[in-house]
Design an enzyme around this catalytic site. Structure first.
Site, mmCIF file in Angstrom:
data_model
loop_
_atom_site.group_PDB
_atom_site.id
_atom_site.type_symbol
_atom_site.label_atom_id
_atom_site.label_comp_id
_atom_site.label_asym_id
_atom_site.label_seq_id
_atom_site.Cartn_x
_atom_site.Cartn_y
_atom_site.Cartn_z
ATOM 1 N N TYR A 281 55.114 26.833 59.008
ATOM 2 C CA TYR A 281 54.610 26.180 60.231
ATOM 3 C C TYR A 281 53.953 24.848 59.882
ATOM 4 C CZ TYR A 281 52.347 25.595 64.772
ATOM 5 O OH TYR A 281 51.941 25.094 65.989
ATOM 6 N N ASN B 53 58.771 20.274 72.931
ATOM 7 C CA ASN B 53 57.593 21.152 72.862
ATOM 8 C C ASN B 53 57.918 22.524 72.265
ATOM 9 O OD1 ASN B 53 54.904 22.367 73.976
ATOM 10 N ND2 ASN B 53 56.524 23.611 74.898
HETATM 11 N N1 LIG Z 1 48.754 27.017 71.341
HETATM 12 C C1 LIG Z 1 48.263 26.368 70.331
HETATM 13 O O1 LIG Z 1 47.136 26.602 69.899
HETATM 14 C C2 LIG Z 1 49.062 25.280 69.664
HETATM 15 C C3 LIG Z 1 48.384 24.425 68.799
HETATM 16 C C4 LIG Z 1 49.094 23.408 68.185
HETATM 17 C C5 LIG Z 1 50.436 23.242 68.455
HETATM 18 N N2 LIG Z 1 51.076 24.080 69.302
HETATM 19 C C6 LIG Z 1 52.503 23.822 69.553
HETATM 20 O O2 LIG Z 1 52.678 23.534 70.917
HETATM 21 C C7 LIG Z 1 53.974 23.951 71.346
HETATM 22 C C8 LIG Z 1 53.833 24.873 72.520
HETATM 23 O O3 LIG Z 1 53.059 25.968 72.131
HETATM 24 P P1 LIG Z 1 52.612 27.149 73.107
HETATM 25 O O4 LIG Z 1 51.342 27.653 72.523
HETATM 26 O O5 LIG Z 1 52.630 26.693 74.504
HETATM 27 O O6 LIG Z 1 53.788 28.259 72.975
HETATM 28 P P2 LIG Z 1 54.659 28.832 71.754
HETATM 29 O O7 LIG Z 1 54.105 28.385 70.450
HETATM 30 O O8 LIG Z 1 54.761 30.287 71.930
HETATM 31 O O9 LIG Z 1 56.130 28.221 71.915
HETATM 32 C C9 LIG Z 1 56.594 27.430 72.947
HETATM 33 C C10 LIG Z 1 57.888 27.945 73.559
HETATM 34 O O10 LIG Z 1 58.977 27.699 72.672
HETATM 35 C C11 LIG Z 1 59.950 28.678 72.966
HETATM 36 N N3 LIG Z 1 60.937 28.764 71.913
HETATM 37 C C12 LIG Z 1 60.770 29.324 70.684
HETATM 38 N N4 LIG Z 1 61.914 29.214 69.994
HETATM 39 C C13 LIG Z 1 62.816 28.572 70.803
HETATM 40 C C14 LIG Z 1 64.172 28.163 70.646
HETATM 41 N N5 LIG Z 1 64.843 28.353 69.492
HETATM 42 N N6 LIG Z 1 64.795 27.546 71.683
HETATM 43 C C15 LIG Z 1 64.130 27.325 72.843
HETATM 44 N N7 LIG Z 1 62.848 27.684 73.046
HETATM 45 C C16 LIG Z 1 62.206 28.303 72.034
HETATM 46 C C17 LIG Z 1 59.142 29.949 73.149
HETATM 47 O O11 LIG Z 1 59.880 30.931 73.860
HETATM 48 C C18 LIG Z 1 57.936 29.443 73.906
HETATM 49 O O12 LIG Z 1 58.101 29.582 75.299
HETATM 50 C C19 LIG Z 1 54.639 24.582 70.132
HETATM 51 O O13 LIG Z 1 55.452 23.618 69.501
HETATM 52 C C20 LIG Z 1 53.454 24.954 69.248
HETATM 53 O O14 LIG Z 1 53.815 24.986 67.883
HETATM 54 C C21 LIG Z 1 50.423 25.095 69.917
#
Ligand SMILES: NC(=O)c1ccc[n+]([C@@H]2O[C@H](COP(=O)([O-])OP(=O)(O)OC[C@H]3O[C@@H](n4cnc5c(N)ncnc54)[C@H](O)[C@@H]3O)[C@@H](O)[C@H]2O)c1
Length: 257
Positions: free
Chosen positions: A162, A93
């Site tokens: 992205y 994730n």
């Molecule tokens: N929120 C949205 O609208 C959305 C929509 C589509 C996809 N996503 C995807 O869902 C996932 C979760 O998204 P979110 O919105 O909960 O939070 P987010 O996008 O901020 O990231 C999730 C977590 O990843 C951690 N992270 C970043 N780089 C890292 C690394 N190198 N090692 C370990 N951890 C790391 C961050 O600290 C964060 O807690 C992500 O992959 C994101 O791209 C989110």
């Protein structure tokens, strides 16, 4: 509500669990009886994830791990296997835009480009590499990658890396599904739509203004934004016994487009 036992006795890894989706996914698996091992680079957020679990009488083990660091990923998985003897499910994730905003492509540095690939693609690859031998040995396992609508179409953020990285992660999902299927390991992908789950998405939401926000919701079939729980529900489905003959699939969880 009473805690369930759907994943009792199982060991589950959730990356990027310091907030948002990762926290909800970790909590949901723990609620359903799994031994959950969660990682992130944000240690403060991880502590909050563990505290919220504890508040519900659950345990989530947390470790600071950079998913882009193959050695650190290997050490984390080795620790988990030494402690529990198994890895039933891996949820890749960790991801996101690393604080970047949409800019014209001429302005993007190699480091900007690579930082987004490191977390969204390299991390999923390194984790899959680390868990595969253990899943193969037990002839079962579930790998669930979290991509985005951005990987299937275009990104609302305008960030080229992205959209590209999430598309790459979807390709990795399909390829690994074929490679690992012979060992009973499924590899699937959840592609979330826009959810207000962290400071970046809150800023994005604010930037749309009232009119833009209304337009975004109008474009969703179910006329509401999703929640981290909506995403966790789909992940738990792919990890469940009932999804045993489903692999290489990308499930859009976006309220319908
Ligand atoms: N929120 C949205 O609208 C959305 C929509 C589509 C996809 N996503 C995807 O869902 C996932 C979760 O998204 P979110 O919105 O909960 O939070 P987010 O996008 O901020 O990231 C999730 C977590 O990843 C951690 N992270 C970043 N780089 C890292 C690394 N190198 N090692 C370990 N951890 C790391 C961050 O600290 C964060 O807690 C992500 O992959 C994101 O791209 C989110």
């Amino acid at each position: 509500m009473k805690a369930g036992e759907r994943f009792a006795g199982q060991t589950v890894i959730v990356t990027g669990a310091a907030h948002g989706f990762g926290r909800a996914i970790a909590h949901a698996f723990a609620w359903e009886g799994a031994a959950v091992w969660a990682c992130d680079m944000n240690t403060e957020g991880l502590s909050e994830t563990a505290r919220l679990a504890h508040q519900d009488g659950l345990t989530v083990q947390t470790r600071a791990v950079d998913v882009g660091d193959a050695a650190a990923v290997g050490a984390f998985v080795a620790e988990i296997v030494a402690a529990t003897g198994r890895v039933d499910a891996l949820v890749n994730n960790a991801g996101g835009v690393r604080g970047q905003v949409g800019r014209p492509l001429e302005e993007i540095s190699p480091a900007d480009w690579q930082a987004i690939f490191a977390v969204n693609v390299d991390g999923a690859f390194f984790f899959a590499q680390a868990v595969a031998p253990h899943m193969k040995a037990r002839k079962s396992g579930r790998i669930i990658n979290i991509s985005s609508g951005a990987g299937l179409g275009i990104s609302l953020t305008g960030i080229q890396a992205y959209a590209s990285a999430k598309a790459a992660q979807i390709g990795l999902t399909r390829q690994l599904a074929h490679e690992l299927g012979a060992w009973g390991i499924t590899v699937n992908n959840v592609a979330p739509g826009f959810v207000r789950s962290n400071p970046t998405t809150e800023r994005q939401w604010e930037s749309y203004g009232e009119e833009g926000q209304r337009k975004l919701i109008d474009g969703i079939a179910l006329k509401r934004l999703g929640t981290p729980q909506d995403i966790a529900n789909a992940v738990l489905f792919f990890a469940s016994d009932g999804a045993g003959w489903i692999t290489g699939q990308i499930l859009s969880v976006d309220g319908g487009k």
